[in-house]
Motif scaffolding. Structure first.
Motif, mmCIF file in Angstrom:
data_model
loop_
_atom_site.group_PDB
_atom_site.id
_atom_site.type_symbol
_atom_site.label_atom_id
_atom_site.label_comp_id
_atom_site.label_asym_id
_atom_site.label_seq_id
_atom_site.Cartn_x
_atom_site.Cartn_y
_atom_site.Cartn_z
ATOM 1 N N SER A 84 -5.600 5.257 11.190
ATOM 2 C CA SER A 84 -4.782 6.103 10.134
ATOM 3 C C SER A 84 -3.974 5.115 8.963
ATOM 4 N N TRP A 85 -3.893 3.859 9.247
ATOM 5 C CA TRP A 85 -2.927 3.130 8.272
ATOM 6 C C TRP A 85 -3.688 3.259 6.918
ATOM 7 N N PRO A 86 -5.038 2.932 6.653
ATOM 8 C CA PRO A 86 -5.388 2.812 5.664
ATOM 9 C C PRO A 86 -5.452 3.998 4.803
ATOM 10 N N LYS A 87 -5.225 5.277 5.444
ATOM 11 C CA LYS A 87 -5.113 6.312 4.782
ATOM 12 C C LYS A 87 -3.615 6.802 4.121
ATOM 13 N N LEU A 88 -2.589 6.157 4.274
ATOM 14 C CA LEU A 88 -1.461 6.151 3.897
ATOM 15 C C LEU A 88 -1.261 5.986 2.449
ATOM 16 N N LYS A 89 -0.505 6.959 1.920
ATOM 17 C CA LYS A 89 -0.218 7.136 0.606
ATOM 18 C C LYS A 89 1.456 6.241 0.281
ATOM 19 N N ALA A 90 1.422 5.745 -0.926
ATOM 20 C CA ALA A 90 2.579 4.829 -1.016
ATOM 21 C C ALA A 90 3.734 5.682 -0.967
ATOM 22 N N GLY A 91 4.598 4.956 -0.094
ATOM 23 C CA GLY A 91 6.040 5.860 0.125
ATOM 24 C C GLY A 91 5.819 6.792 1.178
ATOM 25 N N GLY A 107 2.968 -5.221 5.028
ATOM 26 C CA GLY A 107 2.575 -4.700 3.728
ATOM 27 C C GLY A 107 2.852 -3.001 3.734
ATOM 28 N N GLY A 108 2.359 -2.899 2.203
ATOM 29 C CA GLY A 108 2.643 -1.439 2.180
ATOM 30 C C GLY A 108 3.959 -0.868 1.731
ATOM 31 N N ARG A 109 4.138 0.150 0.974
ATOM 32 C CA ARG A 109 5.419 0.441 0.554
ATOM 33 C C ARG A 109 5.522 1.712 1.216
ATOM 34 N N PHE A 110 5.950 1.734 2.597
ATOM 35 C CA PHE A 110 6.143 2.882 3.400
ATOM 36 C C PHE A 110 7.670 2.825 3.695
ATOM 37 N N LYS A 111 8.010 4.116 4.071
ATOM 38 C CA LYS A 111 9.183 4.277 4.821
ATOM 39 C C LYS A 111 8.934 4.126 6.207
ATOM 40 N N ARG A 112 9.324 3.066 7.137
ATOM 41 C CA ARG A 112 8.921 3.046 8.497
ATOM 42 C C ARG A 112 10.102 3.279 9.373
ATOM 43 N N TYR A 113 9.997 4.105 10.383
ATOM 44 C CA TYR A 113 11.053 4.514 11.193
ATOM 45 C C TYR A 113 10.437 4.196 12.832
#
Length: 186
Positions: A84-91, A107-113
């Motif tokens: 799943s991780w490689p298919k995440l959109k920025a943000g 890494g990656g610019r994601f909102k992590r919860y």
């Protein structure tokens, strides 16, 4: 939401209710007049193998029914991270169960919860409603649909013996999304 296309995944293992969560959300979105395409992938084992349920949501017709980049990702088991991780959109909004996904990639610019989704379900009386807790968190954090719409669908779809537990799990998910830990992660 102003975005014309939203892509999301519920990822984990077979038996966690991922397909049910996606169906409930798809039905709630349909109640609101949205168009939804749902797809799923799972290994041939009925429990324990990789499983995901994907939704593509649009205000008009869904032009392509499979996700390209996820706006939202709900992880209920670490087995779902790698595909799943490689298919995440920025943000992208990433909601994960801290007990079953203790470490997310750097890494990656994601909102992590990272939240205690399964622990919350266990405290309610059954780990089987982790998926409903996660659904409540997703709805609260993303605003993808109204509480009223999903509650209507959960009431209509729940077996009588699980109705109260499912409604409690949904409410617990909403509440979990409003905790100080979530505010600190924002």
């Amino acid at each position: 939401m102003s975005t014309s296309r939203i892509e999301l995944r519920f990822g984990g293992t077979g038996g966690q209710g991922l397909l049910l969560s996606a169906k409930l959300l798809a039905d709630a979105l349909a109640v609101e007049g949205r168009h939804v395409a749902q797809s799923q992938t799972y290994e041939p084992t009925s429990r324990g193998g990789f499983c995901n349920a994907d939704l593509v949501v649009a205000h008009g017709e869904v032009d392509y029914p499979l996700p390209i980049e996820f706006d939202h990702l709900v992880l209920l088991d670490k087995i779902a991270i790698k595909p799943s991780w490689p298919k995440l959109k920025a943000g992208a909004l990433v909601i994960s169960d801290v007990r079953l996904c203790p470490e997310l990639p750097e890494g990656g610019r994601f909102k992590r919860y990272p939240l205690p989704l399964s622990r919350t379900a266990i405290e309610l009386g059954s780990e089987r409603v982790t998926n409903i807790v996660a659904l409540g968190v997703l709805i609260e954090l993303s605003g993808i649909c109204k509480h009223k719409s999903v509650e209507q669908v959960v009431r209509a779809s729940s077996p009588r013996g699980f109705l109260d537990l499912n409604m409690d799990a949904l409410a617990a998910g909403y509440a979990l999304a409003k905790t100080p830990a979530v505010a600190a992660a924002s």
